[in-house]
Write an enzyme that holds these catalytic residues in place. Structure first.
Site, short mmCIF file in Angstrom:
data_model
loop_
_atom_site.label_atom_id
_atom_site.label_comp_id
_atom_site.label_asym_id
_atom_site.label_seq_id
_atom_site.Cartn_x
_atom_site.Cartn_y
_atom_site.Cartn_z
N ASP A 1 25.65 46.86 59.97
CA ASP A 1 25.60 46.78 58.50
C ASP A 1 24.22 47.23 58.05
OD1 ASP A 1 25.37 45.58 55.78
OD2 ASP A 1 27.32 44.72 56.29
N ALA B 1 31.24 49.76 52.94
CA ALA B 1 31.48 50.61 51.77
C ALA B 1 30.67 50.10 50.60
CB ALA B 1 32.97 50.59 51.41
N THR C 1 41.72 50.32 50.10
CA THR C 1 42.09 49.55 48.90
C THR C 1 43.36 50.10 48.26
OG1 THR C 1 41.38 49.17 46.62
CG2 THR C 1 40.43 51.06 47.70
N ASP C 2 44.04 49.24 47.50
CA ASP C 2 45.22 49.71 46.74
C ASP C 2 44.80 50.61 45.57
OD1 ASP C 2 44.07 47.74 45.10
OD2 ASP C 2 45.95 46.67 44.74
N GLU C 3 43.48 50.61 45.25
CA GLU C 3 43.04 51.37 44.08
C GLU C 3 43.20 52.88 44.28
OE1 GLU C 3 39.49 49.78 42.17
OE2 GLU C 3 39.84 47.83 43.10
N TYR D 1 34.78 54.92 42.54
CA TYR D 1 35.00 54.07 43.72
C TYR D 1 36.32 54.44 44.40
CZ TYR D 1 36.73 50.04 46.38
OH TYR D 1 37.27 49.23 47.36
N LYS E 1 37.11 56.17 48.11
CA LYS E 1 37.93 55.52 49.14
C LYS E 1 39.12 56.42 49.49
CE LYS E 1 37.56 51.94 50.82
NZ LYS E 1 36.83 51.45 52.02
N LYS F 1 31.71 40.34 41.14
CA LYS F 1 33.15 40.53 41.00
C LYS F 1 33.70 39.40 40.14
CE LYS F 1 33.19 44.04 43.95
NZ LYS F 1 33.20 43.97 45.39
N TYR G 1 36.72 41.98 29.98
CA TYR G 1 36.73 43.38 29.53
C TYR G 1 37.96 43.64 28.66
CZ TYR G 1 33.37 44.25 33.37
OH TYR G 1 32.29 44.23 34.22
N ARG H 1 35.86 48.41 30.36
CA ARG H 1 35.35 49.32 31.40
C ARG H 1 35.94 50.72 31.13
NH1 ARG H 1 37.24 47.47 37.27
NH2 ARG H 1 35.30 46.33 37.31
P1 NAD Z 1 31.14 44.18 50.03
O1 NAD Z 1 30.51 45.06 48.99
O2 NAD Z 1 31.10 42.71 49.88
O3 NAD Z 1 30.50 44.51 51.47
C1 NAD Z 1 30.23 45.81 51.89
C2 NAD Z 1 29.32 45.72 53.10
O4 NAD Z 1 29.06 47.08 53.54
C3 NAD Z 1 27.96 45.07 52.82
O5 NAD Z 1 27.64 44.16 53.84
C4 NAD Z 1 26.99 46.25 52.81
O6 NAD Z 1 25.68 45.90 53.23
C5 NAD Z 1 27.67 47.20 53.80
N1 NAD Z 1 27.27 48.61 53.58
C6 NAD Z 1 27.23 49.27 52.40
N2 NAD Z 1 26.75 50.52 52.59
C7 NAD Z 1 26.51 50.65 53.93
C8 NAD Z 1 26.03 51.69 54.75
N3 NAD Z 1 25.67 52.87 54.23
N4 NAD Z 1 25.93 51.48 56.09
C9 NAD Z 1 26.28 50.28 56.63
N5 NAD Z 1 26.71 49.24 55.89
C10 NAD Z 1 26.84 49.42 54.56
O7 NAD Z 1 32.63 44.73 50.16
P2 NAD Z 1 33.98 43.94 50.47
O8 NAD Z 1 34.54 43.45 49.19
O9 NAD Z 1 33.76 43.02 51.59
O10 NAD Z 1 34.90 45.15 50.96
C11 NAD Z 1 34.93 45.54 52.32
C12 NAD Z 1 35.88 46.71 52.49
O11 NAD Z 1 37.18 46.32 52.04
C13 NAD Z 1 35.50 47.94 51.67
O12 NAD Z 1 35.77 49.07 52.45
C14 NAD Z 1 36.42 47.86 50.46
O13 NAD Z 1 36.68 49.16 49.96
C15 NAD Z 1 37.65 47.22 51.07
N6 NAD Z 1 38.48 46.45 50.12
C16 NAD Z 1 37.90 45.48 49.34
C17 NAD Z 1 38.72 44.73 48.50
C18 NAD Z 1 38.15 43.63 47.64
O14 NAD Z 1 38.89 43.05 46.82
N7 NAD Z 1 36.90 43.25 47.78
C19 NAD Z 1 40.10 44.98 48.43
C20 NAD Z 1 40.64 45.98 49.26
C21 NAD Z 1 39.81 46.70 50.10
P1 TYD Z 2 36.63 43.32 39.80
O1 TYD Z 2 36.45 41.96 40.38
O2 TYD Z 2 35.42 44.15 39.48
O3 TYD Z 2 37.63 44.12 40.76
P2 TYD Z 2 38.39 45.56 40.54
O4 TYD Z 2 37.79 46.26 39.40
O5 TYD Z 2 38.13 46.25 41.83
O6 TYD Z 2 39.83 45.21 40.33
O7 TYD Z 2 37.46 43.16 38.45
C1 TYD Z 2 38.74 42.54 38.43
C2 TYD Z 2 39.30 42.68 37.02
O8 TYD Z 2 38.49 41.90 36.13
C3 TYD Z 2 39.24 44.10 36.50
O9 TYD Z 2 40.39 44.31 35.67
C4 TYD Z 2 37.99 44.12 35.63
C5 TYD Z 2 37.91 42.71 35.10
N1 TYD Z 2 36.56 42.16 34.86
C6 TYD Z 2 36.26 41.52 33.66
O10 TYD Z 2 37.12 41.42 32.75
N2 TYD Z 2 35.01 41.00 33.49
C7 TYD Z 2 34.04 41.10 34.46
O11 TYD Z 2 32.91 40.62 34.23
C8 TYD Z 2 34.37 41.74 35.70
C9 TYD Z 2 33.34 41.87 36.77
C10 TYD Z 2 35.63 42.25 35.85
#
Ligand code: NAD
Ligand code: TYD
Length: 353
Positions: free
Chosen positions: A37, A87, A134-136, A159, A163, A198, A216, A290
């Site tokens: 990381d 990521a 991600t599903d996005e 983003y 991905k 988030k 938002y 957003r």
């Molecule tokens: P996060 O932002 O919490 O963690 C990302 C990690 O990657 C961090 O520890 C960061 O230091 C590391 N990182 C970033 N850039 C780097 C680099 N250049 N080299 C090495 N390490 C690096 O993210 P998360 O929410 O834990 O998501 C993890 C993965 O799951 C991502 O690939 C994301 O796209 C995917 N994902 C996330 C969600 C979600 O809801 N959070 C949903 C579906 C998929």
């Molecule tokens: P987020 O947690 O950023 O995840 P993603 O955009 O990847 O789905 O946001 C979840 C939802 O909440 C998204 O529709 C944006 C909204 N949102 C707010 O309304 N207020 C906020 O402060 C944030 C961070 C997100």
């Protein structure tokens, strides 16, 4: 004794990665787990203090964008498997500063693919490059329908576009070079250790501190929420039982309009904090939407459920309650993030090792 498998987890100090690392380190003592990381703002080694001394766990501070560093890492450990989570992950940051998303999410992934290809060129038996996505990537749904593994890619934010690009590269390396790859695409995760930018941890933190909760637009956007440990259990299952070349969708079958979710969270927080019912809801403010805000994500995870027998465990209200409890009883963790102190942890723990 030689390890049964040496596995690289990238991004293991982040939110989901830390749950994956903990699960693999504790459930598979015969595996050697290397967490690589870069420790960006989202990487926090304090997520892993409970397992950092385990004999089958190692941390390597590595930037996956640095081709030489990635190649050295592969040469040093000769991985059998890769679970790639590193990521840039926040949509809002991708709108204000997209470049880093291109570097880490696309170039970083290609660096890992090249290193795996070069390491496994003689023999791919038992090897796996597992890419977490991600599903996005599927874009935005209208009021009806679900994303399946066949849904055409239509990413809408920097983003999701980055991905989607990484997913395409992973599939291309599978198709063109025969690299053993699997991809999974998951819906929104929630749970302990999520960075408070988030929605859910941000709202918990703001409610706790009596600050406004920014919603938002009209709060009409819909997300399908999955408890982070359910994602980790799906990753475990897919890593061990998934079919090479396949894609699996992972989702909670749990759609919530943002505003309804926030109101539920407010109710839970009022109860937990002993506040009068309805007081946290007063903190809700509607802010500018957003740009390009995707309306709805919802996942059909029947392939994973039917073929590999996966099922999510907690009901949403129970999962949310657990999450609130975690943030309230780990207020130091949250405070150290807000103050930036968590970033000093690496120097204290690892410098000189
Ligand atoms: P996060 O932002 O919490 O963690 C990302 C990690 O990657 C961090 O520890 C960061 O230091 C590391 N990182 C970033 N850039 C780097 C680099 N250049 N080299 C090495 N390490 C690096 O993210 P998360 O929410 O834990 O998501 C993890 C993965 O799951 C991502 O690939 C994301 O796209 C995917 N994902 C996330 C969600 C979600 O809801 N959070 C949903 C579906 C998929
Ligand atoms: P987020 O947690 O950023 O995840 P993603 O955009 O990847 O789905 O946001 C979840 C939802 O909440 C998204 O529709 C944006 C909204 N949102 C707010 O309304 N207020 C906020 O402060 C944030 C961070 C997100």
């Amino acid at each position: 004794m030689a390890p049964e498998k040496t596995i690289l987890v990238t991004g293991g100090a982040g939110f989901i990665g830390s749950h994956v690392v903990r699960r693999f380190v504790t459930k598979y003592p015969g595996y050697r787990i290397i967490n690589a990381d870069k420790l960006t703002y989202a990487g926090n080694l304090e997520n892993l203090t409970d397992i950092e001394e385990k004999r089958n766990y190692l941390f390597e501070k590595t930037d996956i964008v640095n081709k030489q560093a990635v190649s050295d890492l592969f040469f040093k450990y000769r991985f059998d498997g890769i679970i790639h989570l590193a990521a840039e992950s926040h949509v809002d940051r991708s709108i204000t500063a997209p470049d880093e998303f291109v570097h880490t999410n696309i170039v970083g992934t290609v660096n890992l693919l090249n290193a795996a290809l070069s390491l496994w060129k003689e023999d791919t038996e038992g090897k796996l490059f597992y890419h977490i996505s991600t599903d996005e990537v599927y874009g935005s749904l209208g009021r009806v329908g679900l994303f399946t593994e066949e849904t055409a890619y239509d990413p809408k934010s920097p983003y999701s576009a980055s991905k989607a690009s990484s997913d395409h590269m992973v599939r291309a390396y599978g198709h063109t070079f025969g690299l053993p790859v699997i991809i999974s695409n998951c819906s929104n995760n929630y749970g302990p250790n999520q960075f408070p930018e988030k929605l859910i941890p941000l709202a918990i933190n703001n409610i706790k501190n009596n600050r406004s909760i920014p919603v938002y637009g009209k709060g009409e956007n819909i997300r399908d929420w999955l408890y982070v440990e359910d994602h980790a259990s799906a990753i475990d299952l897919i890593f061990h039982k998934g079919k090479i070349g396949e894609t699996y969708n992972i989702g909670g079958n749990n759609e919530w309009k943002n505003i309804d979710l926030i109101k539920l969270l407010c109710k839970i927080m009022d109860r937990k904090l002993g506040r009068q019912e309805g007081s946290s809801e007063k903190l809700i403010i509607y802010v500018k939407d957003r740009p390009g805000h995707d309306l709805r994500y919802a996942i059909d995870s029947s392939k994973l459920q039917n073929e590999l027998g996966w099922a999510p465990i907690p009901e949403f209200a129970a999962g949310l309650e657990k999450t609130v409890d975690w943030y309230l009883s780990n207020s130091k963790w949250l405070e150290r993030i807000i103050s930036g102190d968590y970033e000093k942890y690496y120097d204290r723990m690892y410098s000189g090792r």
